[in-house]
Design a protein around this motif. Structure first.
Motif, PDB file in Angstrom:
ATOM      1  N   LEU A   9       0.830  -1.199   0.000  1.00 33.01           N
ATOM      2  CA  LEU A   9       0.000   0.000   0.000  1.00 33.01           C
ATOM      3  C   LEU A   9       0.869   1.257   0.000  1.00 33.01           C
ATOM      4  O   LEU A   9       1.599   1.502   0.964  1.00 33.01           O
ATOM      5  CB  LEU A   9      -0.910   0.033   1.233  1.00 33.01           C
ATOM      6  CG  LEU A   9      -1.879  -1.131   1.428  1.00 33.01           C
ATOM      7  CD1 LEU A   9      -2.793  -0.849   2.612  1.00 33.01           C
ATOM      8  CD2 LEU A   9      -2.694  -1.400   0.183  1.00 33.01           C
ATOM      9  N   PRO A  10       0.808   2.048  -1.055  1.00 35.02           N
ATOM     10  CA  PRO A  10       1.499   3.340  -1.028  1.00 35.02           C
ATOM     11  C   PRO A  10       0.801   4.270  -0.044  1.00 35.02           C
ATOM     12  O   PRO A  10      -0.317   3.996   0.401  1.00 35.02           O
ATOM     13  CB  PRO A  10       1.368   3.834  -2.476  1.00 35.02           C
ATOM     14  CG  PRO A  10       0.142   3.153  -2.992  1.00 35.02           C
ATOM     15  CD  PRO A  10       0.090   1.822  -2.310  1.00 35.02           C
ATOM     16  N   GLU A  11       1.432   5.362   0.281  1.00 34.82           N
ATOM     17  CA  GLU A  11       0.892   6.270   1.301  1.00 34.82           C
ATOM     18  C   GLU A  11      -0.516   6.745   0.950  1.00 34.82           C
ATOM     19  O   GLU A  11      -1.376   6.887   1.821  1.00 34.82           O
ATOM     20  CB  GLU A  11       1.832   7.474   1.467  1.00 34.82           C
ATOM     21  CG  GLU A  11       1.497   8.375   2.637  1.00 34.82           C
ATOM     22  CD  GLU A  11       1.571   7.660   3.983  1.00 34.82           C
ATOM     23  OE1 GLU A  11       0.824   8.053   4.898  1.00 34.82           O
ATOM     24  OE2 GLU A  11       2.372   6.712   4.111  1.00 34.82           O
ATOM     25  N   ALA A  12      -0.773   6.961  -0.335  1.00 34.22           N
ATOM     26  CA  ALA A  12      -2.076   7.475  -0.756  1.00 34.22           C
ATOM     27  C   ALA A  12      -3.211   6.484  -0.507  1.00 34.22           C
ATOM     28  O   ALA A  12      -4.382   6.875  -0.492  1.00 34.22           O
ATOM     29  CB  ALA A  12      -2.038   7.835  -2.240  1.00 34.22           C
ATOM     30  N   ALA A  13      -2.869   5.207  -0.312  1.00 37.18           N
ATOM     31  CA  ALA A  13      -3.891   4.183  -0.124  1.00 37.18           C
ATOM     32  C   ALA A  13      -4.041   3.744   1.324  1.00 37.18           C
ATOM     33  O   ALA A  13      -4.794   2.816   1.612  1.00 37.18           O
ATOM     34  CB  ALA A  13      -3.569   2.965  -1.003  1.00 37.18           C
ATOM     35  N   ARG A  14      -3.330   4.390   2.250  1.00 39.64           N
ATOM     36  CA  ARG A  14      -3.442   4.007   3.656  1.00 39.64           C
ATOM     37  C   ARG A  14      -4.791   4.448   4.221  1.00 39.64           C
ATOM     38  O   ARG A  14      -5.283   5.531   3.932  1.00 39.64           O
ATOM     39  CB  ARG A  14      -2.296   4.613   4.477  1.00 39.64           C
ATOM     40  CG  ARG A  14      -0.914   4.165   4.079  1.00 39.64           C
ATOM     41  CD  ARG A  14      -0.747   2.655   4.119  1.00 39.64           C
ATOM     42  NE  ARG A  14      -1.030   2.076   5.423  1.00 39.64           N
ATOM     43  CZ  ARG A  14      -0.104   1.891   6.374  1.00 39.64           C
ATOM     44  NH1 ARG A  14       1.158   2.234   6.135  1.00 39.64           N
ATOM     45  NH2 ARG A  14      -0.438   1.339   7.520  1.00 39.64           N
ATOM     46  N   PHE A  15      -5.356   3.598   5.050  1.00 41.54           N
ATOM     47  CA  PHE A  15      -6.671   3.872   5.612  1.00 41.54           C
ATOM     48  C   PHE A  15      -6.654   5.134   6.479  1.00 41.54           C
ATOM     49  O   PHE A  15      -7.646   5.871   6.542  1.00 41.54           O
ATOM     50  CB  PHE A  15      -7.116   2.669   6.454  1.00 41.54           C
ATOM     51  CG  PHE A  15      -8.598   2.617   6.707  1.00 41.54           C
ATOM     52  CD1 PHE A  15      -9.474   2.280   5.701  1.00 41.54           C
ATOM     53  CD2 PHE A  15      -9.100   2.901   7.962  1.00 41.54           C
ATOM     54  CE1 PHE A  15     -10.843   2.223   5.924  1.00 41.54           C
ATOM     55  CE2 PHE A  15     -10.466   2.852   8.201  1.00 41.54           C
ATOM     56  CZ  PHE A  15     -11.341   2.511   7.182  1.00 41.54           C
ATOM     57  N   SER A  16      -5.534   5.390   7.120  1.00 44.24           N
ATOM     58  CA  SER A  16      -5.426   6.577   7.967  1.00 44.24           C
ATOM     59  C   SER A  16      -5.613   7.858   7.155  1.00 44.24           C
ATOM     60  O   SER A  16      -6.082   8.882   7.686  1.00 44.24           O
ATOM     61  CB  SER A  16      -4.064   6.606   8.665  1.00 44.24           C
ATOM     62  OG  SER A  16      -3.008   6.586   7.712  1.00 44.24           O
ATOM     63  N   LYS A  17      -5.259   7.811   5.865  1.00 46.43           N
ATOM     64  CA  LYS A  17      -5.448   8.992   5.018  1.00 46.43           C
ATOM     65  C   LYS A  17      -6.930   9.317   4.869  1.00 46.43           C
ATOM     66  O   LYS A  17      -7.312  10.485   4.820  1.00 46.43           O
ATOM     67  CB  LYS A  17      -4.822   8.756   3.641  1.00 46.43           C
ATOM     68  CG  LYS A  17      -3.321   8.574   3.655  1.00 46.43           C
ATOM     69  CD  LYS A  17      -2.600   9.880   3.871  1.00 46.43           C
ATOM     70  CE  LYS A  17      -2.637  10.738   2.635  1.00 46.43           C
ATOM     71  NZ  LYS A  17      -1.801  11.958   2.788  1.00 46.43           N
ATOM     72  N   LEU A  18      -7.760   8.259   4.787  1.00 47.15           N
ATOM     73  CA  LEU A  18      -9.198   8.477   4.683  1.00 47.15           C
ATOM     74  C   LEU A  18      -9.760   9.038   5.986  1.00 47.15           C
ATOM     75  O   LEU A  18     -10.624   9.917   5.981  1.00 47.15           O
ATOM     76  CB  LEU A  18      -9.904   7.166   4.325  1.00 47.15           C
ATOM     77  CG  LEU A  18      -9.537   6.538   2.975  1.00 47.15           C
ATOM     78  CD1 LEU A  18     -10.290   5.231   2.790  1.00 47.15           C
ATOM     79  CD2 LEU A  18      -9.838   7.493   1.841  1.00 47.15           C
ATOM     80  N   LEU A  19      -9.263   8.506   7.097  1.00 49.83           N
ATOM     81  CA  LEU A  19      -9.739   8.978   8.398  1.00 49.83           C
ATOM     82  C   LEU A  19      -9.386  10.435   8.639  1.00 49.83           C
ATOM     83  O   LEU A  19     -10.093  11.147   9.358  1.00 49.83           O
ATOM     84  CB  LEU A  19      -9.151   8.114   9.514  1.00 49.83           C
ATOM     85  CG  LEU A  19      -9.558   6.636   9.530  1.00 49.83           C
ATOM     86  CD1 LEU A  19      -8.861   5.922  10.680  1.00 49.83           C
ATOM     87  CD2 LEU A  19     -11.066   6.484   9.659  1.00 49.83           C
ATOM     88  N   ASP A  20      -8.273  10.869   8.049  1.00 49.95           N
ATOM     89  CA  ASP A  20      -7.790  12.234   8.287  1.00 49.95           C
ATOM     90  C   ASP A  20      -8.313  13.251   7.279  1.00 49.95           C
ATOM     91  O   ASP A  20      -7.925  14.420   7.322  1.00 49.95           O
ATOM     92  CB  ASP A  20      -6.252  12.253   8.263  1.00 49.95           C
ATOM     93  CG  ASP A  20      -5.650  11.494   9.437  1.00 49.95           C
ATOM     94  OD1 ASP A  20      -6.357  11.337  10.453  1.00 49.95           O
ATOM     95  OD2 ASP A  20      -4.489  11.055   9.333  1.00 49.95           O
ATOM     96  N   LEU A  21      -9.188  12.807   6.366  1.00 49.59           N
ATOM     97  CA  LEU A  21      -9.720  13.752   5.387  1.00 49.59           C
ATOM     98  C   LEU A  21     -10.520  14.845   6.092  1.00 49.59           C
ATOM     99  O   LEU A  21     -11.293  14.563   7.020  1.00 49.59           O
ATOM    100  CB  LEU A  21     -10.625  13.025   4.390  1.00 49.59           C
ATOM    101  CG  LEU A  21      -9.931  12.136   3.355  1.00 49.59           C
ATOM    102  CD1 LEU A  21     -10.970  11.361   2.553  1.00 49.59           C
ATOM    103  CD2 LEU A  21      -9.042  12.959   2.430  1.00 49.59           C
ATOM    104  N   PRO A  22     -10.348  16.076   5.689  1.00 45.20           N
ATOM    105  CA  PRO A  22     -11.102  17.163   6.328  1.00 45.20           C
ATOM    106  C   PRO A  22     -12.585  17.107   5.983  1.00 45.20           C
ATOM    107  O   PRO A  22     -12.974  16.493   4.987  1.00 45.20           O
ATOM    108  CB  PRO A  22     -10.444  18.420   5.740  1.00 45.20           C
ATOM    109  CG  PRO A  22      -9.907  17.983   4.414  1.00 45.20           C
ATOM    110  CD  PRO A  22      -9.468  16.560   4.612  1.00 45.20           C
TER     111      PRO A  22
END
Length: 286
Positions: free
Chosen positions: A77-90
């Protein structure tokens, strides 16, 4: 495990009830993006576990790459596909677009996947995404990590020993050999040795012996453990071969710089890929 599974099931049912009550979409319609989120969450959990295991596996010369994950049956998983990125969306972010991009990033890094169907395209501009994310991702009702069995997903394993190719004659069946420092090399081992030492690399006698030993060990490991039936067709087995090459070539003398080490890893993998097709005896034995 039963308690965790029960809790996960309850949270999913609660989310489904919320979606049924507050959206005009049928369950068959909102199930698609929701399952996409569950897929991403599970892939992220698997990746995180492998990341911990691989943390201390590299060296100053041998880095950790996507093949190390893929050899363990884990999607990289590249950084753009990490689940934490979705959780941190504004708040107000285009969640549908973010998940589309995450799916595309996973596809680009894991070539064994057929093109991932973009499950979010039809839903990206609808209220259902806000509802789905609120119901499944929001804290404090965020689901605990899913258990592998609870989602009906099974870990893959390398093919059994029965699938391993039987190369007739073994390593001693080749006519052309190289003697000298470090002992005799068969023709197959000599092909690896040549790749590791050409164009001309200045090596002491001790270093030449090291390189010979690396060539012997590499071919032995590959032929007895890694070159399984049709190994080139599956990303997991192909990655396993690549990882073995990187691990064993990390034993080359320190005179091999990081750049040279990476170059030799690529050259040796290409040679193995072209010479050992997983169906017939390798070309040097024909």
């Amino acid at each position: 495990m039963a308690a965790n599974t029960t809790d996960l099931e309850k949270r999913l049912w609660d989310a489904a009830d919320e979606l049924r009550a507050n959206s005009k979409l049928k369950s068959s319609e909102y199930s698609v993006p929701v399952l996409g989120l569950i897929f991403l969450r599970y892939a992220d959990w698997k990746f995180t576990q492998a990341e911990k295991e691989l943390k201390d596996k590299g060296s100053s010369r041998r880095g950790i790459s996507a093949s190390d994950y893929q050899a363990r049956s884990v999607m990289f998983l590249p950084e753009a596909a990490r689940f934490s990125k979705l959780l941190d969306l504004p708040e107000g972010a285009d969640i549908g677009k973010a998940i589309n991009e995450a799916m595309k990033a996973i596809e680009d890094e894991n070539t064994q996947l057929n093109k991932l169907e973009t499950t979010t395209e039809a839903f990206a501009r609808t209220k259902i995404w806000d509802d789905a994310v609120e119901a499944i991702l929001s804290s404090p009702n965020r689901p605990n990590r899913p258990q592998a069995g609870s989602l009906g997903l099974q870990e893959q394993s390398l093919p059994s020993q029965a699938d391993i190719l039987a190369h007739e004659g073994g390593l001693g069946n080749c006519s052309r050999t190289l003697e000298g420092v470090g002992g005799v090399l068969t023709e197959e081992e000599l092909a690896i040795f040549d790749l590791l030492t050409k164009p001309q690399i200045e090596l002491s006698q001790v270093e030449q012996k090291q390189v010979k030993q690396v060539a012997k060990e590499l071919l032995t490991i590959l032929k007895t453990e890694k070159l399984v039936l049709d190994w080139r067709k599956r990303q997991q087995t192909k990655a396993s071969v690549e990882v073995a090459i990187k691990d064993i070539l990390d034993r080359l003398p320190e005179s091999y710089s990081i750049e040279l080490y990476n170059q030799k890893c690529q050259e040796v993998f290409q040679h193995i890929y072209e010479s050992y097709n997983g169906k017939e005896r390798n070309i040097s034995e024909s």
